[in-house]
Design a protein around this motif. Structure first.
Motif, PDB file in Angstrom:
ATOM      1  N   ALA A 190      28.766  45.182  44.705  1.00  0.00           N
ATOM      2  CA  ALA A 190      29.727  44.083  44.539  1.00  0.00           C
ATOM      3  C   ALA A 190      30.477  44.177  43.222  1.00  0.00           C
ATOM      4  O   ALA A 190      31.424  43.424  42.995  1.00  0.00           O
ATOM      5  CB  ALA A 190      29.013  42.739  44.633  1.00  0.00           C
ATOM      6  N   GLY A 191      30.069  45.077  42.351  1.00  0.00           N
ATOM      7  CA  GLY A 191      30.766  45.263  41.093  1.00  0.00           C
ATOM      8  C   GLY A 191      30.334  44.287  40.028  1.00  0.00           C
ATOM      9  O   GLY A 191      29.172  43.850  40.003  1.00  0.00           O
ATOM     10  N   ALA A 237      36.012  44.780  39.482  1.00  0.00           N
ATOM     11  CA  ALA A 237      35.765  43.722  38.493  1.00  0.00           C
ATOM     12  C   ALA A 237      36.481  42.447  38.901  1.00  0.00           C
ATOM     13  O   ALA A 237      37.659  42.474  39.280  1.00  0.00           O
ATOM     14  CB  ALA A 237      36.228  44.161  37.112  1.00  0.00           C
ATOM     15  N   LYS A 238      35.778  41.337  38.792  1.00  0.00           N
ATOM     16  CA  LYS A 238      36.331  40.002  38.985  1.00  0.00           C
ATOM     17  C   LYS A 238      36.250  39.274  37.651  1.00  0.00           C
ATOM     18  O   LYS A 238      35.161  39.148  37.068  1.00  0.00           O
ATOM     19  CB  LYS A 238      35.544  39.229  40.055  1.00  0.00           C
ATOM     20  CG  LYS A 238      35.969  37.786  40.241  1.00  0.00           C
ATOM     21  CD  LYS A 238      37.353  37.679  40.864  1.00  0.00           C
ATOM     22  CE  LYS A 238      37.745  36.217  41.112  1.00  0.00           C
ATOM     23  NZ  LYS A 238      39.087  36.115  41.721  1.00  0.00           N
ATOM     24  N   GLY A 240      47.311  43.752  33.827  1.00  0.00           N
ATOM     25  CA  GLY A 240      47.787  45.120  33.701  1.00  0.00           C
ATOM     26  C   GLY A 240      46.694  46.151  33.891  1.00  0.00           C
ATOM     27  O   GLY A 240      46.956  47.284  34.330  1.00  0.00           O
ATOM     28  N   ILE A 241      45.454  45.780  33.572  1.00  0.00           N
ATOM     29  CA  ILE A 241      44.330  46.688  33.762  1.00  0.00           C
ATOM     30  C   ILE A 241      43.994  46.822  35.245  1.00  0.00           C
ATOM     31  O   ILE A 241      43.469  47.846  35.676  1.00  0.00           O
ATOM     32  CB  ILE A 241      43.113  46.203  32.949  1.00  0.00           C
ATOM     33  CG1 ILE A 241      43.423  46.316  31.446  1.00  0.00           C
ATOM     34  CG2 ILE A 241      41.849  46.984  33.283  1.00  0.00           C
ATOM     35  CD1 ILE A 241      42.416  45.619  30.554  1.00  0.00           C
ATOM     36  N   GLY A 242      44.300  45.789  36.016  1.00  0.00           N
ATOM     37  CA  GLY A 242      44.115  45.879  37.455  1.00  0.00           C
ATOM     38  C   GLY A 242      42.931  45.122  38.005  1.00  0.00           C
ATOM     39  O   GLY A 242      42.570  45.294  39.174  1.00  0.00           O
ATOM     40  N   ALA A 243      42.300  44.273  37.202  1.00  0.00           N
ATOM     41  CA  ALA A 243      41.160  43.499  37.687  1.00  0.00           C
ATOM     42  C   ALA A 243      41.626  42.365  38.595  1.00  0.00           C
ATOM     43  O   ALA A 243      42.782  41.925  38.533  1.00  0.00           O
ATOM     44  CB  ALA A 243      40.375  42.928  36.506  1.00  0.00           C
ATOM     45  N   THR A 268      28.058  36.522  45.551  1.00  0.00           N
ATOM     46  CA  THR A 268      28.419  37.896  45.929  1.00  0.00           C
ATOM     47  C   THR A 268      27.403  38.953  45.532  1.00  0.00           C
ATOM     48  O   THR A 268      27.424  40.060  46.072  1.00  0.00           O
ATOM     49  CB  THR A 268      29.762  38.286  45.287  1.00  0.00           C
ATOM     50  OG1 THR A 268      29.608  38.361  43.859  1.00  0.00           O
ATOM     51  CG2 THR A 268      30.856  37.280  45.630  1.00  0.00           C
ATOM     52  N   GLY A 269      26.550  38.645  44.561  1.00  0.00           N
ATOM     53  CA  GLY A 269      25.642  39.661  44.042  1.00  0.00           C
ATOM     54  C   GLY A 269      26.255  40.533  42.971  1.00  0.00           C
ATOM     55  O   GLY A 269      25.641  41.528  42.543  1.00  0.00           O
ATOM     56  N   ALA A 270      27.458  40.196  42.524  1.00  0.00           N
ATOM     57  CA  ALA A 270      28.071  40.939  41.422  1.00  0.00           C
ATOM     58  C   ALA A 270      27.255  40.754  40.150  1.00  0.00           C
ATOM     59  O   ALA A 270      26.547  39.752  39.984  1.00  0.00           O
ATOM     60  CB  ALA A 270      29.502  40.466  41.194  1.00  0.00           C
TER      61      ALA A 270
END
Length: 305
Positions: free
Chosen positions: A65-66, A90-91, A108-111, A134-136
């Motif tokens: 899950a990240g 990443a969230k 900008g990093i894309g998270a 989620t288990g992240a």
């Protein structure tokens, strides 16, 4: 914990993932003595936070899950950067007070970014819910051993660069950075905590004898605006000196460090220096002092297009 050995191991672990940031000894700021600066605002994503983020991700198994992180801005950018570099989703949750510059940096990093009404504590609550659902894996901004150990590598690096100071001044939000300093120095150097008058979780905790909730506001709140000091920091900080500075002093220090030394720093990055310039901390005669410049993500971004 064996803090010092853990910090040494973390320093080896994150080699190649973080920048070795420069040090310079300068005069000016209206002071009659030199000050040594460690320029952590030149670190990846503009703050020391990359150290803790990389150490966390490199020292554990990351679930499918990240990762998830709550942040006033700088930690979120660092967590997003570290996750992207290592191939994890990443969230990130940040409060509105993070401001457009830091929000744009994370985007900008894309998270996967969610902006939350209110302050950091609100973002943390949603991040904890996301973690449970989620288990992240949560990368805590300041109150986790892997984070503190990662931030401690900054001071191990500084020592290796020849730090001469008797006293190191450090700005405090949730306490991860100064906890790393205390864990590394272990009394070998005096560490002074500097906080804004209107965001002072450590100062309030030291006065109360326990962590307490505080209200947060002011020019540095998007970086130093933790409502409650971390337990790890509080445990390490017993007996240390804590001083407060007002917003005008922070803004003046931010302007002077640009005007005299062409370093662009955010208000949090100027907070520790403000303690010297304003007289909130006055060194003893002959006392050598150093300042950790912690962040450079100013708003608005002067070069944004």
């Amino acid at each position: 914990m064996q803090w010092k050995s853990d910090i040494k191991a973390a320093a080896e672990r994150i080699v190649g993932h973080v920048q070795k940031t420069p040090v310079m000894t300068v005069t000016g700021f209206g002071l009659d003595y030199p000050v040594e600066l460690k320029l952590e605002h030149t670190q990846h994503t503009g703050s020391f936070k990359a150290r803790g983020a990389f150490n966390t991700l490199l020292s554990c198994d990351v679930p499918a899950a990240g990762v998830v992180a709550a942040s006033g801005g700088n930690h979120g950018a660092a967590a997003a950067h570290a996750a992207r570099a290592l191939g994890y989703p990443a969230k990130i949750f940040v409060p509105e007070m993070a401001g457009p510059s830091k929000i744009a940096l994370i985007e900008g990093i894309g998270a996967d970014l969610t902006v939350v009404p209110g302050e950091y504590a609100n973002a943390l609550a949603l991040a904890q819910t996301y973690e449970a659902d989620t288990g992240a894996m949560q990368i805590h901004a300041y109150d986790a051993p892997a984070t503190v150990v990662g931030q401690g590598t900054c001071f191990a690096e500084w020592d290796a660069q020849g730090l001469q100071a008797d006293t190191v001044l450090i700005a405090v939000g949730g306490g991860g950075l100064i906890a790393g300093a205390l864990a590394w120095f272990q009394g070998a150097r005096k560490v002074v905590a500097v906080e804004p008058e209107t965001s002072c979780a450590l100062n309030a905790a030291l006065k109360a004898g326990e962590p307490v909730d505080v209200s947060v506001s002011g020019v540095a709140a998007n970086a130093l605006g933790a409502r409650r000091i971390g337990d790890i920091c509080f445990g390490l900080a017993q007996g240390m000196q804590s001083v407060l500075v007002n917003d005008d002093a922070i803004t003046e220090a931010q302007q002077v460090v640009w005007r005299e030394h062409r370093q662009l720093v955010e208000p949090a990055g100027a907070t520790a220096l403000a303690a010297l310039m304003s007289g909130a901390y006055v060194p003893e005669p002959g006392e050598k002092v150093a300042v950790l410049v912690c962040g450079g993500n100013i708003a608005p971004d002067p070069l944004a297009t």
